[in-house]
Design a protein around this motif. Structure first.
Motif, PDB file in Angstrom:
ATOM      1  N   TYR A 249      54.589  -6.210 -30.250  1.00  0.00           N
ATOM      2  CA  TYR A 249      53.027  -6.181 -30.731  1.00  0.00           C
ATOM      3  C   TYR A 249      53.177  -5.390 -32.062  1.00  0.00           C
ATOM      4  CZ  TYR A 249      52.019  -8.115 -26.211  1.00  0.00           C
ATOM      5  OH  TYR A 249      51.672  -9.051 -25.289  1.00  0.00           O
ATOM      6  N   ASP A 250      53.590  -5.938 -33.234  1.00  0.00           N
ATOM      7  CA  ASP A 250      54.009  -5.120 -34.413  1.00  0.00           C
ATOM      8  C   ASP A 250      52.237  -4.869 -35.065  1.00  0.00           C
ATOM      9  OD1 ASP A 250      56.517  -4.881 -33.959  1.00  0.00           O
ATOM     10  OD2 ASP A 250      56.940  -6.968 -34.976  1.00  0.00           O
ATOM     11  N   GLU A 251      51.278  -5.565 -34.808  1.00  0.00           N
ATOM     12  CA  GLU A 251      50.267  -5.320 -35.383  1.00  0.00           C
ATOM     13  C   GLU A 251      49.056  -4.651 -34.536  1.00  0.00           C
ATOM     14  OE1 GLU A 251      49.788  -6.629 -38.488  1.00  0.00           O
ATOM     15  OE2 GLU A 251      51.728  -7.131 -38.358  1.00  0.00           O
ATOM     16  N   CYS A 252      49.442  -4.072 -33.640  1.00  0.00           N
ATOM     17  CA  CYS A 252      48.295  -3.224 -32.754  1.00  0.00           C
ATOM     18  C   CYS A 252      47.852  -1.958 -33.521  1.00  0.00           C
ATOM     19  CB  CYS A 252      49.136  -3.006 -31.456  1.00  0.00           C
ATOM     20  SG  CYS A 252      50.020  -1.181 -31.599  1.00  0.00           S
ATOM     21  N   MET A 253      48.343  -1.749 -34.400  1.00  0.00           N
ATOM     22  CA  MET A 253      47.813  -0.322 -35.418  1.00  0.00           C
ATOM     23  C   MET A 253      46.344  -0.696 -35.771  1.00  0.00           C
ATOM     24  SD  MET A 253      50.956  -1.293 -36.165  1.00  0.00           S
ATOM     25  CE  MET A 253      50.693  -1.845 -37.675  1.00  0.00           C
ATOM     26  N   TYR A 254      46.186  -1.975 -35.894  1.00  0.00           N
ATOM     27  CA  TYR A 254      44.540  -2.415 -36.678  1.00  0.00           C
ATOM     28  C   TYR A 254      43.641  -2.325 -35.486  1.00  0.00           C
ATOM     29  CZ  TYR A 254      47.547  -3.691 -40.342  1.00  0.00           C
ATOM     30  OH  TYR A 254      48.524  -3.643 -41.542  1.00  0.00           O
ATOM     31  N   GLU A 255      44.078  -3.185 -34.262  1.00  0.00           N
ATOM     32  CA  GLU A 255      43.002  -3.345 -33.148  1.00  0.00           C
ATOM     33  C   GLU A 255      43.810  -2.870 -31.817  1.00  0.00           C
ATOM     34  OE1 GLU A 255      39.611  -3.566 -32.648  1.00  0.00           O
ATOM     35  OE2 GLU A 255      39.776  -3.690 -34.967  1.00  0.00           O
ATOM     36  N   PRO A 256      44.045  -1.372 -31.444  1.00  0.00           N
ATOM     37  CA  PRO A 256      44.688  -1.127 -30.302  1.00  0.00           C
ATOM     38  C   PRO A 256      44.084  -1.699 -28.800  1.00  0.00           C
ATOM     39  CG  PRO A 256      43.853   0.727 -31.468  1.00  0.00           C
ATOM     40  CD  PRO A 256      43.426  -0.351 -32.256  1.00  0.00           C
ATOM     41  N   GLY A 257      44.680  -2.194 -28.094  1.00  0.00           N
ATOM     42  CA  GLY A 257      44.309  -2.648 -26.901  1.00  0.00           C
ATOM     43  C   GLY A 257      45.292  -2.364 -25.742  1.00  0.00           C
ATOM     44  N   PHE A 258      44.757  -2.488 -24.611  1.00  0.00           N
ATOM     45  CA  PHE A 258      45.540  -2.277 -23.186  1.00  0.00           C
ATOM     46  C   PHE A 258      46.770  -3.055 -23.082  1.00  0.00           C
ATOM     47  CE2 PHE A 258      41.471  -1.059 -22.029  1.00  0.00           C
ATOM     48  CZ  PHE A 258      41.646   0.675 -21.346  1.00  0.00           C
ATOM     49  N   GLU A 259      46.699  -4.467 -23.830  1.00  0.00           N
ATOM     50  CA  GLU A 259      47.872  -5.216 -23.687  1.00  0.00           C
ATOM     51  C   GLU A 259      49.283  -4.946 -24.864  1.00  0.00           C
ATOM     52  OE1 GLU A 259      44.962  -6.583 -24.285  1.00  0.00           O
ATOM     53  OE2 GLU A 259      44.400  -6.687 -22.249  1.00  0.00           O
ATOM     54  N   THR A 260      48.412  -4.463 -26.059  1.00  0.00           N
ATOM     55  CA  THR A 260      49.289  -4.293 -27.214  1.00  0.00           C
ATOM     56  C   THR A 260      49.871  -2.780 -27.188  1.00  0.00           C
ATOM     57  OG1 THR A 260      47.469  -4.304 -28.476  1.00  0.00           O
ATOM     58  CG2 THR A 260      48.457  -6.397 -28.065  1.00  0.00           C
ATOM     59  N   THR A 261      49.049  -1.634 -26.768  1.00  0.00           N
ATOM     60  CA  THR A 261      49.232  -0.415 -26.978  1.00  0.00           C
ATOM     61  C   THR A 261      49.519   0.571 -26.054  1.00  0.00           C
ATOM     62  OG1 THR A 261      47.594  -1.107 -29.037  1.00  0.00           O
ATOM     63  CG2 THR A 261      48.346   1.489 -28.646  1.00  0.00           C
ATOM     64  N   ASN A 262      50.256   1.413 -26.233  1.00  0.00           N
ATOM     65  CA  ASN A 262      50.633   2.311 -25.252  1.00  0.00           C
ATOM     66  C   ASN A 262      49.222   3.453 -25.095  1.00  0.00           C
ATOM     67  OD1 ASN A 262      53.177   1.364 -24.208  1.00  0.00           O
ATOM     68  ND2 ASN A 262      53.942   2.560 -25.885  1.00  0.00           N
ATOM     69  N   LEU A 263      48.393   3.240 -24.116  1.00  0.00           N
ATOM     70  CA  LEU A 263      47.263   3.823 -24.504  1.00  0.00           C
ATOM     71  C   LEU A 263      47.183   5.310 -23.611  1.00  0.00           C
ATOM     72  CD1 LEU A 263      44.475   1.167 -24.696  1.00  0.00           C
ATOM     73  CD2 LEU A 263      45.311   2.579 -26.484  1.00  0.00           C
ATOM     74  N   SER A 264      48.258   5.488 -22.648  1.00  0.00           N
ATOM     75  CA  SER A 264      48.209   6.563 -21.833  1.00  0.00           C
ATOM     76  C   SER A 264      48.215   8.068 -22.488  1.00  0.00           C
ATOM     77  CB  SER A 264      49.543   6.449 -21.017  1.00  0.00           C
ATOM     78  OG  SER A 264      50.679   6.375 -21.771  1.00  0.00           O
ATOM     79  N   ASP A 265      47.972   9.072 -21.782  1.00  0.00           N
ATOM     80  CA  ASP A 265      47.811  10.259 -22.310  1.00  0.00           C
ATOM     81  C   ASP A 265      49.205  10.850 -22.457  1.00  0.00           C
ATOM     82  OD1 ASP A 265      46.830  12.677 -23.183  1.00  0.00           O
ATOM     83  OD2 ASP A 265      45.720  13.274 -21.212  1.00  0.00           O
ATOM     84  N   CYS A 266      49.396  11.628 -23.521  1.00  0.00           N
ATOM     85  CA  CYS A 266      50.554  12.272 -23.618  1.00  0.00           C
ATOM     86  C   CYS A 266      50.836  13.498 -22.843  1.00  0.00           C
ATOM     87  CB  CYS A 266      50.975  12.400 -25.328  1.00  0.00           C
ATOM     88  SG  CYS A 266      51.272  10.791 -26.081  1.00  0.00           S
ATOM     89  N   ILE A 267      49.660  14.176 -22.832  1.00  0.00           N
ATOM     90  CA  ILE A 267      49.787  15.545 -22.102  1.00  0.00           C
ATOM     91  C   ILE A 267      50.451  15.727 -20.860  1.00  0.00           C
ATOM     92  CG2 ILE A 267      48.371  17.371 -21.371  1.00  0.00           C
ATOM     93  CD1 ILE A 267      47.911  17.140 -24.122  1.00  0.00           C
ATOM     94  N   PRO A 268      50.251  14.698 -19.665  1.00  0.00           N
ATOM     95  CA  PRO A 268      50.874  14.757 -18.567  1.00  0.00           C
ATOM     96  C   PRO A 268      52.454  14.576 -18.653  1.00  0.00           C
ATOM     97  CG  PRO A 268      49.162  13.429 -18.203  1.00  0.00           C
ATOM     98  CD  PRO A 268      49.274  13.628 -19.745  1.00  0.00           C
ATOM     99  N   ILE A 269      52.956  13.996 -19.710  1.00  0.00           N
ATOM    100  CA  ILE A 269      54.283  13.735 -19.743  1.00  0.00           C
ATOM    101  C   ILE A 269      54.849  14.901 -20.546  1.00  0.00           C
ATOM    102  CG2 ILE A 269      56.099  12.522 -21.299  1.00  0.00           C
ATOM    103  CD1 ILE A 269      53.899  10.142 -21.282  1.00  0.00           C
ATOM    104  N   LEU A 270      54.193  15.897 -21.212  1.00  0.00           N
ATOM    105  CA  LEU A 270      54.775  17.133 -21.769  1.00  0.00           C
ATOM    106  C   LEU A 270      54.591  18.318 -20.798  1.00  0.00           C
ATOM    107  CD1 LEU A 270      54.129  17.230 -25.501  1.00  0.00           C
ATOM    108  CD2 LEU A 270      56.243  17.269 -24.646  1.00  0.00           C
TER     109      LEU A 270
END
Length: 186
Positions: free
Chosen positions: A147-168
């Protein structure tokens, strides 16, 4: 690094933070080299003075780290590490730009590796403070594979929307709480 670092610490210097980091790293590395030398050479030479200096410095560092932990928990409560991580990650997003090669590279690597894009409570809205390409709402590193074009319209199917804090968070907690424990053990 992709930046020209000027050798002054004036507020007007945009690279003053990088110059400060370089100075701090040089001083810390010099100190830890001396500290290591006291411990190793003192033991090898059976010098009670060098071993005593090593032990005193180690107890001072241990006391400082425990004092720092007490201060963090007094100021921020039980979720001190999570709050500070949230604040600092959100703050570092504003430095994300094409000119800042080091920060952009670190963020891009982390976003792809951790498969996340949001930061704390703000989620992906935090990227509005970053210097992204025109019409981008999130960096390209937030996109899922194929999904190379998700930068313009991020969505659940195209973008990793999860929070980075619990990973770090577990790694940060292990580092912050683990260093005093290692000092105590040594």
């Amino acid at each position: 690094m992709g930046r020209n670092i000027e050798y002054n610490l004036q507020e007007s210097n945009p690279s003053a933070i990088y110059f400060t980091i370089i100075i701090i790293l040089l001083v810390l590395l010099s100190f830890f080299s001396l500290f290591t030398c006291l411990g190793c050479c003192g033991t090898a030479c059976k010098s009670s003075c060098m071993i005593g200096s090593f032990i005193v410095i180690e107890f001072v560092l241990f006391g400082g780290s425990v004092g720092g932990l007490v201060f963090l928990h007094y100021k921020y409560g039980l979720d001190a590490v999570q709050e500070i991580l949230d604040q600092e990650l959100s703050r570092s997003v504003s430095s994300y730009s094409q000119d800042s090669v080091l920060i952009k590279g670190a963020w891009d690597w982390f976003l792809v590796t951790a498969q996340c894009c949001g930061v704390g409570v703000e989620g992906i809205k935090v990227w509005s403070r970053a210097d992204l390409k025109p019409n981008y709402r999130v960096p390209q590193a937030c996109c899922k594979p194929n999904y190379d074009e998700c930068m313009y319209e991020p969505g659940f199917e195209t973008t990793n929307l999860s929070d980075c804090i619990p990973i770090l968070l577990p790694f940060s907690q292990a580092l912050i709480y683990g260093l005093p424990v290692l000092m105590l053990i040594s």
